[in-house]
Motif scaffolding. Structure first.
Motif, PDB file in Angstrom:
ATOM      1  N   ARG A   1     -52.819  10.854  67.219  1.00  0.00           N
ATOM      2  CA  ARG A   1     -52.404  10.220  68.179  1.00  0.00           C
ATOM      3  C   ARG A   1     -54.005   9.609  69.362  1.00  0.00           C
ATOM      4  O   ARG A   1     -53.534   9.310  69.622  1.00  0.00           O
TER       5      ARG A   1
ATOM      6  N   LEU B   1     -55.017   6.519  67.451  1.00  0.00           N
ATOM      7  CA  LEU B   1     -54.466   5.778  67.207  1.00  0.00           C
ATOM      8  C   LEU B   1     -53.869   4.510  68.703  1.00  0.00           C
ATOM      9  O   LEU B   1     -54.094   5.747  69.962  1.00  0.00           O
TER      10      LEU B   1
ATOM     11  N   ASP C   1     -51.766   3.936  71.840  1.00  0.00           N
ATOM     12  CA  ASP C   1     -50.894   4.679  72.439  1.00  0.00           C
ATOM     13  C   ASP C   1     -49.406   4.110  72.350  1.00  0.00           C
ATOM     14  O   ASP C   1     -48.647   4.885  72.196  1.00  0.00           O
TER      15      ASP C   1
ATOM     16  N   TYR D   1     -46.839   3.652  69.996  1.00  0.00           N
ATOM     17  CA  TYR D   1     -45.849   5.125  68.608  1.00  0.00           C
ATOM     18  C   TYR D   1     -46.174   4.491  67.422  1.00  0.00           C
ATOM     19  O   TYR D   1     -46.439   4.355  66.442  1.00  0.00           O
TER      20      TYR D   1
ATOM     21  N   LYS E   1     -46.482   1.103  67.367  1.00  0.00           N
ATOM     22  CA  LYS E   1     -47.808   0.340  66.693  1.00  0.00           C
ATOM     23  C   LYS E   1     -48.433   1.508  65.535  1.00  0.00           C
ATOM     24  O   LYS E   1     -49.054   1.030  64.615  1.00  0.00           O
ATOM     25  N   ALA E   2     -48.841   2.547  65.924  1.00  0.00           N
ATOM     26  CA  ALA E   2     -49.995   3.489  65.804  1.00  0.00           C
ATOM     27  C   ALA E   2     -49.014   3.684  64.221  1.00  0.00           C
ATOM     28  O   ALA E   2     -49.839   4.557  63.203  1.00  0.00           O
TER      29      ALA E   2
END
Length: 373
Positions: A58, A61, A63, A65, A67-68
């Motif tokens: 978290r 990667l 911010d 979510y 995209k992460a």
């Protein structure tokens, strides 16, 4: 003693994950991620190690979510970097599952897609539970769709992820209180072509029976109607804990509800004073005291001494015996009863009582006095 599971989830795990992500997201700081993941890593057990890596993901990667999680999913498809080892290899993706569980609850569709992919690499049974708690109706609806999916891994998630008492996971208290939503899903899977799925269905029913014995028995009775041998196996496996508890309803479903007219004799428990770390052999004879044939279910129950001096029973499945009128059969444990210290069972000195359980009724065999080595 067995090797601790955490040893199979060592420092190579965050390093491998870092390489996989960097291959699709070059801005990923591999060195910082690995360093932070390994701080205090050695003292952690398996699941906390997975959570620690998830928290570092978290921080490392983007911010955003969605995209992460897309980066995480993209990293899975690079086969040269994804060399899953034997045995515990699938646990490489445990941090990915925890990442979805912890950070994706407000992104339902993206997280459902992620779990659909991850469960075919490892399992999403740990993460789907968070969604059943936060978005129960929507998650149940999605699981209903997935119960007909072409992937047995996805279908297995439906049954395994909804287990009220899933090992290594918090209990699903809502389904412990009311298992009907789960039973609707299991109904769709009771004749699944994959043993992998059918075993999960049986384990889920077994869980339900620990809170709702009558529901388990009624479901088993309904499923017995026109049951294939594969479905009968599910029923027998689902009833195993209830049978060990000698619950009459479960025994009746399997055809062992009536008290057996038998006698037990020629008991041999050797040695009488075994030492912790050794073993003990248990054997006896069971005789049909009736003038008609009897089919009986025979188990062995050992009352183990615990650390506080109290006793806790452990039942060992023996066999189903077809006894001709007045026939006598010799019975013994398939292998000697090990008294070795295990991670799953610790042994303590004291008097251990032993019973033969026939159709749910206990026949005392005697005792052995376990000694400190």
């Amino acid at each position: 003693m067995a090797e601790p599971l955490k040893n199979s989830f060592g420092a190579d795990v965050p390093r491998t994950i870092a390489r996989m992500i960097a291959a699709v997201f070059p801005r990923f700081d591999q060195k910082a991620f690995v360093k932070s993941s390994l701080e205090g890593y050695d003292v952690l057990e398996l699941m906390p190690r997975g959570w620690k890596i998830a928290h570092q993901l978290r921080r490392s990667l983007p911010d955003d979510y969605e995209k992460a999680v897309e980066i995480l999913l993209a990293s899975l498809d690079r086969k040269p970097e994804r060399t899953v080892a034997q045995g515990m290899g699938g646990f490489l993706f445990l941090p990915h599952v925890f990442f979805v569980a912890e950070y994706g609850l407000e992104h339902f569709e993206a997280s459902m897609r992620a779990q659909y992919v991850l469960t075919q690499r490892f399992t999403a049974e740990f993460s789907i539970r968070r969604y059943l708690e936060r978005h129960q109706a929507a998650t149940l609806a999605r699981l209903m769709e997935w119960s007909a999916d072409s992937s047995e891994d996805v279908r297995r998630l439906v049954s395994e992820g909804t287990r009220p008492r899933l090992p290594w996971a918090p209990r699903l208290h809502a389904f412990q209180a009311d298992p009907r939503p789960v039973l609707s899903l299991l109904e769709r899977l009771k004749d699944d072509p994959a043993l992998y799925v059918r075993r999960s269905v049986a384990n889920n029913l077994n869980d339900i029976g620990k809170d709702h014995p009558a529901v388990l028995v009624e479901t088993a009775k309904q499923w017995m109607v026109d049951a294939t041998e594969e479905r009968r196996w599910i029923i027998r496996h689902a009833l195993r804990s209830a049978v060990k508890r000698a619950e009459s309803g479960a025994l009746h479903v399997l055809g062992f509800g009536d008290a057996a007219l038998v006698s037990v004799g020629k008991v041999r428990i050797t040695p009488q004073r075994p030492a912790i770390g050794s073993s003990v052999a248990i054997a006896c004879e069971i005789a049909n005291a009736a003038s008609i044939a009897q089919r009986v279910l025979v188990d062995l129950r050992v009352q183990y001494v615990k650390a506080n001096g109290m006793h806790r029973p452990k039942v060992f499945k023996l066999r189903t015996v077809q006894l001709a009128p007045h026939e006598t059969v010799q019975l013994k444990l398939n292998k000697t009863l090990s008294l070795a210290q295990l991670t799953t069972r610790r042994h303590y000195p004291g008097i251990h009582r032993v019973d033969m359980v026939v159709n749910g009724r206990a026949h005392p065999l005697g005792t052995f006095d376990l000694m400190q080595r």
